[in-house]
Motif scaffolding. Structure first.
Motif, short mmCIF file in Angstrom:
data_model
loop_
_atom_site.label_atom_id
_atom_site.label_comp_id
_atom_site.label_asym_id
_atom_site.label_seq_id
_atom_site.Cartn_x
_atom_site.Cartn_y
_atom_site.Cartn_z
N GLY A 63 111.59 18.45 77.42
CA GLY A 63 112.09 17.19 77.99
C GLY A 63 111.24 16.69 79.14
N GLN A 64 110.33 17.49 79.60
CA GLN A 64 109.54 17.11 80.76
C GLN A 64 108.25 16.42 80.34
OE1 GLN A 64 109.27 21.04 82.56
NE2 GLN A 64 111.05 20.62 83.87
N ARG A 65 107.81 15.45 81.12
CA ARG A 65 106.60 14.70 80.78
C ARG A 65 105.52 15.03 81.79
NH1 ARG A 65 108.71 8.68 80.52
NH2 ARG A 65 106.64 8.26 79.64
N VAL A 66 104.29 15.02 81.31
CA VAL A 66 103.16 15.37 82.19
C VAL A 66 102.13 14.25 82.17
CG1 VAL A 66 101.29 17.00 82.62
CG2 VAL A 66 103.51 17.85 81.82
N VAL A 114 96.42 6.29 85.30
CA VAL A 114 97.27 7.45 85.02
C VAL A 114 97.59 7.47 83.52
CG1 VAL A 114 99.41 6.20 85.58
CG2 VAL A 114 99.35 8.71 85.70
N LYS A 115 97.56 8.69 82.95
CA LYS A 115 97.82 8.76 81.52
C LYS A 115 98.71 9.95 81.16
CE LYS A 115 93.29 10.85 81.19
NZ LYS A 115 91.93 10.73 80.74
N GLU A 116 99.41 9.79 80.07
CA GLU A 116 100.37 10.81 79.67
C GLU A 116 99.81 11.64 78.53
OE1 GLU A 116 104.17 9.29 78.58
OE2 GLU A 116 105.08 11.28 78.50
N GLY A 117 100.22 12.90 78.47
CA GLY A 117 99.77 13.71 77.36
C GLY A 117 100.90 14.51 76.77
#
Lengths: 97, 191, 312, 392
Positions: B116-119, B188-191
């Motif tokens: 559930g956590q985003r980085v 900023v980018k999500e993975g």
């Protein structure tokens, strides 16, 4: 002086009557008293100057006697008195005499 | 967004981490929101790992203790990942924003982030070097945090940064920082 | 126009320090306070006092011997208490709430000045408050029953430095506070004695005319503590000056000037033998203390004279 | 219109002092108060206040200078914390005994040894018997509001006593919080012109401050000083009422939070009360009738009012961020005294928490509330005084 109730005291114990210590007659402390011999007096006023109790009376720039209400009888006036022609204008004598 | 958003910052003394938390609090004041920003105090000096916290809420903030279960974790210095457990207490749906040149996936693994956590990652130090000329990653990190959390608009943040920097710094430094914030926001980018 | 420093003129004014105070018969501190105020009486004054003989005996339960504003707050802080008063004066003057030119004088004994109050005094001097601090130095904590202070002279017997069979009185020499304050580079520092009253009053006048922090250290014979008669305070003061135990000098803007040079410098024994507190020094085994005492005096007198020639 | 700002506690109080614009301020820097005086010094340096600032060489001298300045006849402020307050100790009594309306920010800090600079109430609790009015503050807003009200309380002619405004070191002094700050003219109007009583600088009416008082009168002076303290409660409430008018924020002698129908309750000062309030809410949601009392006026202590607020409860825990070694915590002693006259009273226990800046966490409040629920149910007390959040 009548002992005061706490309701009668000034806030913060401030004394508003400046110089009212003159109501305290310290002359009662004395066991020896200074005696002034006017004819030996040069009116140099050293007695007035050195008196720790402001108990020497000066009138019109001249020594005029002692204020025995306050004089504690220390004798500094007599000790420091230069007098006239080798004779002191102040000597101390025992209080009970 | 929940009534209260709790953010934990991980940085090192001298990197401007505490300032970032302060600027964020200030920017979030708008709209009648309640804010808190505070570091964890110790005798640490420049270089020592430190934590700082934000609470941003729509109701009066009465908690006066460190944030224990942050929804947002902002890591201003990636070298801390090896020494500090930045995931400690993080909410199940927490977001991590890490200053690093590495890809988010790699960081995700390193953190062992839960499903559930985003980085997110952002190369804040490089941005800072290119915009401010110094390795002060706090401005790009602010941009990134605002992008990810949506706490305030970019325009509002820029305005606020200008206001809070305006008192002490030259126009050149302010411009650099504004650029840094903007690029942090964009890159900023999500993975 | 300032009142002339002539006794006939000075005696015209009602004293600001009145009779009815409860200092001992023959007290030197009373004479010092009286003289300082005689010299200062032309100015509007506000005074402060450290806890001590002068304070407890002059302002005691419903009665005050002070005819000018006076404040006592504690033992160790007369300088800074007065600094607070003086600062408020500046604040209110700036706002137009006060327009008179007030002079500020603090009194403290050697306990409240050399020892427990040194930090507060040093602070007030360094910060440049416009006030005069007068130390009446009677050489021990007389108020509480004659305990040694750092102003107690070498060899003197006090209740905490008794002349015992193993230790013959105080084994340490005096602190030279006047020099310590002079080292603050304040505009005016002086030493005075009541026997030399005109010199004392001139120094007070001079100090009050100068803006900034000033300090005068005044010898204050104490017949109880010095174990002497009640009538010899002025004689003892004279001997202290003539033996150069208590040199009269001033340091004005860093320039030292000796204000009284005895025609013939008397040996210190002349001063010591008059007082019970030094009686034991005249035993053969303690003679070394008198020698050391004399050496100290000679060295300081020599130093003062050299310092004076630096500027002449 | 009030300004809304994100400010530290120290910043808020520095603003209050700037707006109060005292005639004289004498202070010495000490962590965590330092930032407050730095800010104030900057106001002085930039002409933002008319205040004459005396940067003394110690806290003892700070309070001494304040005493001289206040006796002289003007408005006087200072600030300190922890060891600084301890060094002032002697002069605190003098300020109160002389009835000088000095107001002081106390940024609560622990006392040595061992050395610790963090939030702790030992400093102000050590000073509680000095004759100062004490107001305690949960957050930056309350510290700011209390500082402004302190002026009116101190200077009220029925009171004329010094006031200290307490708030937690670092936890409040250094954290940024939202606060509503007044426009300058509002504060100026609220505090009003200073009215001196027996000013030393009134040369036409010379006075002597600080006489020696012998046993046959000292007792009466102390009785009179107590009398002034008995007037404080009404003045505090009156000032709070006026303050509500300009701010919309209401203050009392204490804050009673969800106490009306409460069965268990916490008594807790300053910042930890905020944390505990959130926990009280959580317990309420679970159906537990929990409440909280946060003292504001700690000296004089409003015994009757506190007793009335707590009398219906079954169990109360008093949390102290200070200790009286070998005794109970200082707040506990007051609460126990307040409750003693009641025929039926709650069971009271004492917890010592948060010394030297140790975090007070929601879990701590929850554990104490759970214990109270158990006491309310069984009537049995496990331990009267206990340290919480301590490693065993």
């Amino acid at each position: 002086m009548k002992a005061k109730s706490w309701r009668e005291l000034p806030p913060g114990a401030v004394i508003l009557d400046a110089g009212n210590a003159r109501e305290v007659k310290t002359g009662s402390w004395r066991t020896f008293r200074p005696v002034w011999v006017e004819e030996n007096c040069s009116h140099c006023l050293f007695c007035w100057l050195f008196c720790p109790d402001m108990a020497v009376i000066v009138k019109d720039g001249k020594m005029a006697g002692f204020d025995y209400d306050y004089c504690k009888g220390c004798g500094i006036c007599a000790f420091e008195c230069p007098g006239k022609k080798g004779k002191k204008a102040i000597f101390m004598e025992e209080e009970s005499k | 967004m929940a009534d209260t958003v709790e953010i934990r910052w991980h940085g090192r003394g001298g990197q401007g981490t505490v300032t970032a938390a302060k600027v964020l609090a200030d920017a979030c004041l708008s709209g009648g929101r309640f804010v808190q920003a505070f570091p964890e105090y110790g005798p640490e000096r420049a270089g020592a790992p430190l934590k700082a916290y934000n609470r941003i809420g729509t109701k009066e903030l009465r908690m006066h203790c460190p944030v224990l279960n942050p929804q947002v974790v902002s890591v201003v210095d990636a070298t801390l990942l090896d020494t500090v457990d930045v995931t400690e207490g993080a909410a199940e749906n927490a977001v991590f924003i890490v200053n690093t040149a590495k890809e988010p996936q790699e960081i995700r693994q390193k953190l062992g982030a839960k499903p559930g956590q985003r980085v997110f990652t952002v190369d804040a130090t490089r941005i800072a070097m290119e915009t401010i000329g110094k390795a002060f990653p706090n401005s790009p990190m602010l941009g990134a945090v605002v992008r990810v959390t949506g706490l305030v608009s970019l325009e509002h943040l820029l305005e606020d940064v200008r206001k809070s920097f305006g008192k002490k710094f030259s126009e050149k430094i302010i411009e650099g920082n504004l650029n840094a914030v903007r690029r942090g926001y964009e890159e900023v980018k999500e993975g | 126009m300032a009142t002339e420093l002539k006794l006939k003129e000075l005696a015209k004014k009602e004293p600001l320090f009145t009779s009815g105070h409860r200092l001992c018969a023959g007290c030197g501190a009373a004479i010092v306070a009286k003289m300082v105020l005689l010299a200062a009486a032309d100015y509007p004054l506000v005074l402060a006092n450290a806890t001590g003989c002068l304070e407890v005996a002059s302002c005691i339960q419903d009665y005050t011997a002070w005819r000018v504003p006076w404040i006592h707050s504690a033992f160790e802080n007369a300088a800074v208490t007065l600094a607070g008063v003086e600062t408020m004066y500046r604040a209110l003057k700036k706002k137009g709430k006060i327009d008179r030119e007030i002079k500020f004088i603090a009194f403290g004994g050697d306990g409240g000045t050399y020892d427990i109050g040194l930090q507060s005094l040093s602070g007030a001097m360094e910060r440049g408050h416009d006030l005069l601090y007068v130390c009446y130095d009677n050489g021990a904590y007389m108020n509480t029953g004659i305990q040694r202070s750092s102003a107690t002279p070498l060899g003197a017997e006090t209740t905490t430095s008794p002349a015992g069979s193993a230790i013959p009185g105080k084994l340490q020499r005096r602190k030279n506070l006047t020099r310590i304050i002079a080292a603050h580079n304040v505009p005016y520092v002086a030493q005075a004695a009541p026997s030399h009253w005109a010199d004392l009053m001139k120094k007070v006048r001079k100090a009050l005319a100068i803006k900034g922090p000033k300090f005068i250290n005044i010898l204050s014979p104490c017949n109880r503590g010095w174990r002497t008669r009640t009538d010899d305070a002025i004689m003892l003061s004279r001997l202290a000056v003539e033996t150069c135990y208590w040199p009269l000098y001033e340091v004005e803007n860093g320039v030292t000037k000796i204000t009284f040079k005895p025609k013939e410098k008397k040996p210190v024994e002349e001063f010591l033998k008059t007082q019970g507190r030094f009686k034991h020094l005249f035993k053969p085994e303690n003679e070394w203390i008198i020698r050391q005492f004399q050496e100290e005096i000679d060295r300081e007198w020599e130093r003062l004279q050299k310092e004076e020639t630096l500027y002449s | 219109m009030a300004r809304v700002g994100a400010v530290t506690g120290n910043e808020a109080v520095a603003e209050a002092l700037r707006q109060i614009n005292p005639d004289v301020c004498a202070a010495y820097p000490i962590t965590p108060q330092t930032e407050l005086m730095q800010r104030f010094a900057a106001f002085v340096a930039n002409g933002k206040v008319d205040t004459e600032l005396i940067l003394v060489e110690s806290e003892h001298s700070a309070m001494s200078a304040c005493i001289g300045a206040a006796a002289a006849g003007g408005r006087v402020a200072t600030a300190t914390c922890g060891p600084g307050l301890a060094l002032m100790w002697e002069m605190l009594y003098v300020a109160a005994g002389m009835r000088l309306p000095i107001f002081m920010a106390v940024v609560n800090r622990a006392l040595s040894a061992p050395l610790n600079i963090h939030g702790d109430h030992s400093d102000a609790m050590g000073a509680r018997d000095a004759g100062w009015v004490q107001l305690w503050s949960e957050n930056a807003q309350e510290a700011y509001d209390n500082m402004i009200q302190a002026v009116r309380i101190a200077e009220h002619m029925d009171v004329r006593l010094p006031v200290m405004v307490c708030y937690d070191g670092f936890i409040i002094s250094h954290s940024i919080q939202r606060a509503e700050l007044f426009e300058d003219n509002v504060v100026k109007g609220f505090v009003g012109e200073y009215k001196p009583l027996n000013p030393l600088l009134d040369l036409d009416h010379p006075k002597s401050y600080g006489p020696l008082i012998l046993p046959d009168e000292y007792h009466e002076y102390k009785r009179a000083q107590h009398e002034a303290m008995t007037k404080v409660k009404d003045v505090v409430l009156g000032v709070a009422e006026d303050f509500a008018r300009i701010s919309g924020r209401r203050y009392g002698l204490f804050e009673a939070y969800r106490l009306d129908d409460a069965e268990v309750g916490l008594v807790i000062l300053n910042s930890a009360a905020g944390t505990a309030k959130d926990v009280v809410d959580a317990f309420r949601e679970r159906g537990v009738k929990a409440g909280l009392l946060k003292p504001r006026l700690f000296r004089p202590f409003p015994y009757e009012e506190v007793a009335a607020a707590l009398k219906g409860l079954k169990a109360v825990a008093v949390l102290d961020r200070a200790d009286s070694f070998g005794g109970y915590g200082p707040v506990f002693m007051e609460i126990a005294s307040a409750l003693y006259p009641l025929a039926e009273r709650p069971v009271v226990i004492n917890k010592i928490y948060g010394l030297g800046g140790r975090d007070f966490l929601p879990d701590h409040a929850a554990a104490v509330l759970n214990e109270l629920v158990e006491i309310a149910r069984t009537g049995r007390v496990r331990v009267a005084k206990e340290y919480i959040g301590v490693r065993e």
